[in-house]
Design a protein around this motif. Structure first.
Motif, PDB file in Angstrom:
ATOM      1  N   CYS A 182      25.425  47.387  -7.601  1.00 38.11           N
ATOM      2  CA  CYS A 182      25.297  48.197  -6.385  1.00 38.11           C
ATOM      3  C   CYS A 182      24.084  47.781  -5.543  1.00 38.11           C
ATOM      4  O   CYS A 182      22.978  47.697  -6.060  1.00 38.11           O
ATOM      5  CB  CYS A 182      25.191  49.663  -6.783  1.00 38.11           C
ATOM      6  SG  CYS A 182      24.874  50.780  -5.406  1.00 38.11           S
ATOM      7  N   ILE A 184      22.588  49.519  -3.450  1.00 39.12           N
ATOM      8  CA  ILE A 184      21.657  50.652  -3.299  1.00 39.12           C
ATOM      9  C   ILE A 184      20.824  50.815  -4.572  1.00 39.12           C
ATOM     10  O   ILE A 184      19.609  50.880  -4.520  1.00 39.12           O
ATOM     11  CB  ILE A 184      22.435  51.982  -3.041  1.00 39.12           C
ATOM     12  CG1 ILE A 184      23.308  51.879  -1.793  1.00 39.12           C
ATOM     13  CG2 ILE A 184      21.472  53.168  -3.020  1.00 39.12           C
ATOM     14  CD1 ILE A 184      22.652  52.221  -0.490  1.00 39.12           C
ATOM     15  N   CYS A 185      21.492  50.913  -5.740  1.00 39.43           N
ATOM     16  CA  CYS A 185      20.752  51.313  -6.946  1.00 39.43           C
ATOM     17  C   CYS A 185      20.864  50.321  -8.102  1.00 39.43           C
ATOM     18  O   CYS A 185      20.242  50.524  -9.140  1.00 39.43           O
ATOM     19  CB  CYS A 185      21.204  52.700  -7.400  1.00 39.43           C
ATOM     20  SG  CYS A 185      22.819  52.738  -8.203  1.00 39.43           S
ATOM     21  N   CYS A 204      30.189  52.189  -6.983  1.00 37.29           N
ATOM     22  CA  CYS A 204      29.061  52.284  -7.923  1.00 37.29           C
ATOM     23  C   CYS A 204      29.285  53.397  -8.953  1.00 37.29           C
ATOM     24  O   CYS A 204      29.705  54.500  -8.613  1.00 37.29           O
ATOM     25  CB  CYS A 204      27.770  52.552  -7.159  1.00 37.29           C
ATOM     26  SG  CYS A 204      26.355  52.769  -8.255  1.00 37.29           S
ATOM     27  N   CYS A 207      25.727  56.013  -8.104  1.00 41.38           N
ATOM     28  CA  CYS A 207      25.560  56.745  -6.836  1.00 41.38           C
ATOM     29  C   CYS A 207      26.858  56.798  -6.026  1.00 41.38           C
ATOM     30  O   CYS A 207      26.912  57.424  -4.993  1.00 41.38           O
ATOM     31  CB  CYS A 207      24.433  56.133  -6.013  1.00 41.38           C
ATOM     32  SG  CYS A 207      24.854  54.553  -5.218  1.00 41.38           S
TER      33      CYS A 207
END
Ligand SMILES: [Zn+2]
Ligand SMILES: [Zn+2]
Length: 295
Positions: A182, A184-185, A204, A207
């Motif tokens: 991911c 983002i995370c 993901c 998240c």
């Protein structure tokens, strides 16, 4: 329709849950719990209030350069009051749906209401992936650690989605991201979605952010050798497929949004396709994510 950004309505979820129950009655009991859980989470998402996470331009370019995700899990901001509210609701849902985790949920709620639980510590142990801390907390409360972890994660998922949606604005200025984790995370994907011909999105596992990747390739080991990549479409379920990788022996479940009878809501797809996890395991493949669902 762009399902990554449009808010999901409770009507869409209810309709999708009903359709899946009709098509796969074996999931009825599970969805009697998960249907209301999804609605509670989406309602909570609309109430979540958190301060945006600030990332400087320098940090963003360093992250892009190193192909690192925007944040690490402990950096997620959680609306603790909201998490507490939805945690209570989830416990009630587990009890009224006669879920197998109903007894544990009841105990947890009583302890929470009695002020015996410090939710911020528990949330940090989920974000920090601290098993030892969670097990200690679960033993003190008197419930199973997997159940505690599941209810806690379910309670912070609204905050995680809000954080991810807020952070995703930074991705527009970042170079294209084709990694299997991911942006983002950094968590691995739980599912893939085929929104239209030739396109593939990964979802993901932490998240629930969705990102576009190349159509071919294993998200877990990066293998693109077509001879080592296989897939199967389950009998009678043309909208679903499971991609298998002989490079790392992992599999990922996917859904073709053009073929489904219902609105694609990834958390629902994940829970109502557990039979595919069993099929993939029977063929000798492992899940690319830790499978720690309560029984
Ligand atoms: Zn993520
Ligand atoms: Zn692989």
């Amino acid at each position: 329709m762009n399902q990554t950004t449009d808010p999901v309505t409770s009507e869409q979820i209810l309709k999708a849950v009903d359709t899946v129950k009709q098509e796969r009655p074996v999931y009825t009991k599970l969805l009697d719990f998960y249907g209301p859980l999804f609605l509670a989470q989406e309602a909570s998402t609309a109430r979540v209030r958190i301060d945006p996470i600030h990332l400087s331009d320098d940090l963003l370019s360093a992250k892009a350069e190193a192909q690192l995700p925007l944040i690490n899990l402990p950096e997620f901001v959680v609306d603790l009051e909201e998490a507490k509210t939805v945690l209570g609701e989830i416990c009630d849902i587990a009890v009224s749906a006669r879920s197998d985790i109903g007894d544990a949920a009841k105990t947890l709620k009583t302890r929470l209401e009695g002020g015996h639980i410090d939710i911020s510590v528990l949330v940090q142990s989920v974000l920090g992936d601290s098993d030892a801390q969670l097990r200690t907390a679960a033993a003190e409360i008197g419930i199973d650690a997997t159940v505690l972890s599941f209810i806690l994660y379910s309670s912070i998922r609204p905050s995680l989605s809000v954080c991810a949606a807020d952070l995703s604005r930074h991705l527009q200025q970042q170079p294209e991201w084709h990694q299997g984790y991911c942006p983002i995370c950094g968590s691995p994907p739980i599912l893939f979605v085929l929104p239209e011909e030739g396109r593939r999105r990964l979802v993901c596992s932490f998240c629930w952010h969705q990102w576009e990747v190349l159509r071919i390739g294993c998200p877990f080991c990066g293998n693109r050798d077509s001879g080592a990549l296989k897939y199967f479409i389950p009998d009678g379920e043309p909208a679903y497929r499971v991609n298998l990788c002989d490079g790392c022996q992992k599999y990922i479940k996917g859904i073709d949004a053009r073929e489904t009878s219902h609105f694609v809501y990834p958390p629902l797809e994940q829970i109502s396709s557990l039979h595919l996890d069993i099929k993939a395991a029977e063929q000798g493949y492992q899940s690319g994510i830790p499978m720690a669902l309560p029984e």
